[in-house]
Design an enzyme around this catalytic site. Structure first.
Site, PDB file in Angstrom:
ATOM      1  N   ASP A   1       4.498  -4.813   3.708  1.00  0.00           N
ATOM      2  CA  ASP A   1       3.767  -3.737   4.475  1.00  0.00           C
ATOM      3  C   ASP A   1       4.808  -3.775   5.628  1.00  0.00           C
ATOM      4  O   ASP A   1       4.531  -4.411   6.576  1.00  0.00           O
ATOM      5  CB  ASP A   1       2.357  -4.171   5.017  1.00  0.00           C
TER       6      ASP A   1
ATOM      7  N   ASP B   1       5.850   2.961   7.206  1.00  0.00           N
ATOM      8  CA  ASP B   1       4.458   2.626   6.907  1.00  0.00           C
ATOM      9  C   ASP B   1       3.747   3.370   5.994  1.00  0.00           C
ATOM     10  O   ASP B   1       2.869   4.178   6.317  1.00  0.00           O
ATOM     11  CB  ASP B   1       3.549   2.241   8.140  1.00  0.00           C
TER      12      ASP B   1
ATOM     13  N   GLU C   1      -5.177   1.796   2.109  1.00  0.00           N
ATOM     14  CA  GLU C   1      -5.239   0.838   2.716  1.00  0.00           C
ATOM     15  C   GLU C   1      -5.414   1.170   4.412  1.00  0.00           C
ATOM     16  O   GLU C   1      -5.978   0.481   5.156  1.00  0.00           O
ATOM     17  CB  GLU C   1      -4.033   0.266   2.861  1.00  0.00           C
ATOM     18  N   GLU C   2      -5.034   2.215   4.480  1.00  0.00           N
ATOM     19  CA  GLU C   2      -5.265   2.788   6.145  1.00  0.00           C
ATOM     20  C   GLU C   2      -6.616   2.954   6.408  1.00  0.00           C
ATOM     21  O   GLU C   2      -7.011   3.075   7.755  1.00  0.00           O
ATOM     22  CB  GLU C   2      -4.362   4.080   6.317  1.00  0.00           C
TER      23      GLU C   2
ATOM     24  N   HIS D   1       2.252   5.028  12.793  1.00  0.00           N
ATOM     25  CA  HIS D   1       1.166   5.663  12.375  1.00  0.00           C
ATOM     26  C   HIS D   1       1.353   7.207  13.368  1.00  0.00           C
ATOM     27  O   HIS D   1       0.261   7.843  13.900  1.00  0.00           O
ATOM     28  CB  HIS D   1      -0.110   5.187  13.132  1.00  0.00           C
TER      29      HIS D   1
ATOM     30  N   HIS E   1       0.873  -1.241  -0.045  1.00  0.00           N
ATOM     31  CA  HIS E   1      -0.057   0.177   0.103  1.00  0.00           C
ATOM     32  C   HIS E   1       0.898   1.237  -0.110  1.00  0.00           C
ATOM     33  O   HIS E   1       1.901   1.205   0.692  1.00  0.00           O
ATOM     34  CB  HIS E   1      -1.136  -0.131   1.128  1.00  0.00           C
TER      35      HIS E   1
END
Length: 438
Positions: free
Chosen positions: A200, A137, A171-172, A287, A125
């Site tokens: 990922d 990420d 994707e998130e 994140h 992603h």
């Protein structure tokens, strides 16, 4: 990657070909195993992967600090990847979808050639969360998949399978882009995908080495790569069902992949195996706004990028034979220096009906300071000897390799032995493990 690591990987990637016939000579010595090298996977330059990450960081910095779905930074990331692929000769498709009131994009890239009815797909992603630039990420997976695709172009690779690469949007928000792609593929097209590989987060700053355990053939391919480096792996559980392999798996596509860890805490045992800091998350910037270009472990990124190429080259070469029952001996056996006698490591096989197959697999893991000294044989229960390795490989260390033996004339059940002799002085080692698969 150091030269010694490359040599060990060359040992792992050698694949035996069928066509070995047992000798009828009184000594019951079988003909040597015919071993032919598969196309050698390239060493993916980590500097190239990091150059892509630097571009993702610059894009985020210029677009509000992130590359999230529906934001300018995501579309700029897609445009960057697409331009690289177009210039390298891929056929690219930009697929649009709508989520949370905004347009999203999936980027699909097909390499010309290969069997259109057997597609090997690799993906990652490309979006970040809104909180930060998402360099680990998942810039890490996206950059490594991109550089692997560019390596395919540089090599003018002509694999047996058709190669396809994908970069997913949103994707998130719950694998929105990959779900859209899979759900809009006709059933006949889904059936053509022989495997989907997902990447990922593969450059976590306090990394682990995790392998998806969904499809056994894909899983073993990655394990073979890491066995060649002498690095233990663990089964990936933290992200199970939480990344873009999930829609493919739900559709019945065989899946696999790699992961270096997110917000789970590294244990003391894991730190002992892999280094890093126990009691801390694999990625403390997961994140978060600090998931920048400084939030990358170069070694993990390098190893995982090479693993992606290793899998694409090997899984794309041919359709592997599904493994049958396996038996393994993991007891260390010291190999005395020459002129010491040969040593054996036995495996008792039971419960396998009839004869061994013509594609009997033997996985060998020998730790040794000079594999060019070693003579390695498989000894069948009736005493027939199949030579696997006869003093090849020069001055490289260790022997981590898979052989295929036509043992179809032998009953499978009984005691099989790996026999190893050191044929020249001044080097040491031991049988670490070996496995026979019927």
């Amino acid at each position: 990657m150091s030269l010694s690591v490359s040599r060990r990987l060359a040992a792992v990637t050698a694949i035996a070909v069928a066509g070995l016939f047992a000798s009828t000579a009184p000594a019951a010595l079988a003909a040597p195993t015919a071993v032919a090298a598969a196309p050698t996977p390239p060493d993916i330059p980590v500097a190239n992967v990091k150059a892509h990450l630097a571009q993702f960081q610059s894009i985020a910095t210029a677009n509000g600090g992130n590359r999230a779905h529906g934001r300018a930074g995501y579309k700029a990331s897609v445009d960057y990847v697409k331009a690289k692929l177009d210039a390298a000769g891929f056929t690219t498709t930009l697929q649009t979808f709508t989520s949370s009131g905004a347009t999203g994009y999936n980027l699909i890239a097909d390499w010309p050639g290969g069997d259109p009815d057997s597609v090997l797909m690799s993906g990652s992603h490309l979006d970040s969360v809104t909180a930060g630039p998402g360099v680990n990420d998942n810039g890490s997976g996206s950059a490594a998949v991109l550089e692997t695709a560019l390596a395919v172009s540089r090599a003018r690779l002509q694999p047996t399978k058709h190669l396809r690469f994908g970069w997913w949007g949103a994707e998130e928000l719950g694998m929105v882009g990959s779900k859209y792609y899979v759900n809009n593929l006709p059933s006949a097209e889904k059936a053509k995908i022989s495997g989907y590989l997902n990447f990922d987060m593969i450059g976590s700053p306090n990394p682990g080495y995790f392998v998806y355990d969904d499809d056994p053939t894909i899983e073993q391919t990655f394990k073979n790569y890491y066995a060649g480096l002498g690095i233990p792996t663990e089964i990936e559980t933290e992200g199970d069902g939480r990344s873009d392999h999930a829609p493919f798996k739900s559709a019945g596509v065989p899946v696999g992949g790699l992961f270096s860890g997110a917000d789970y805490t590294k244990t003391a045992a894991q730190a002992q195996k892999w280094g890093g800091t126990s009691g801390q998350a694999f990625d403390r910037c997961y994140h978060a706004s600090c998931d920048t270009s400084a939030n990358i472990d170069d070694t993990a990124l390098d190893r995982n990028a090479d693993a992606i190429a290793y899998a694409v080259w090997n899984l794309g070469a041919a359709t592997p034979v599904p493994p049958g029952p396996s038996f393994e001996n993991t007891t260390d056996v010291n190999i005395p220096d020459s002129p010491g006698a040969a040593v054996t490591s036995p495996i008792t096989v039971s419960g396998v009906p009839g004869n061994a197959p013509a594609t009997t697999k033997v996985d060998v893991n020998i730790v040794h300071t000079y594999r060019g000294d070693l003579v390695v044989d498989l000894v069948a229960p009736d005493g027939t000897v199949y030579n696997l390795h006869n003093r090849s490989g020069g001055s490289a260390d260790n022997l981590v390799q898979t052989y295929t033996v036509n043992a179809s004339g032998k009953v499978a059940n009984g005691v099989w032995k790996l026999q190893v002799r050191d044929a020249a002085a001044q080097d040491t080692g031991y049988i670490n493990s070996w496995k026979i698969t019927f």
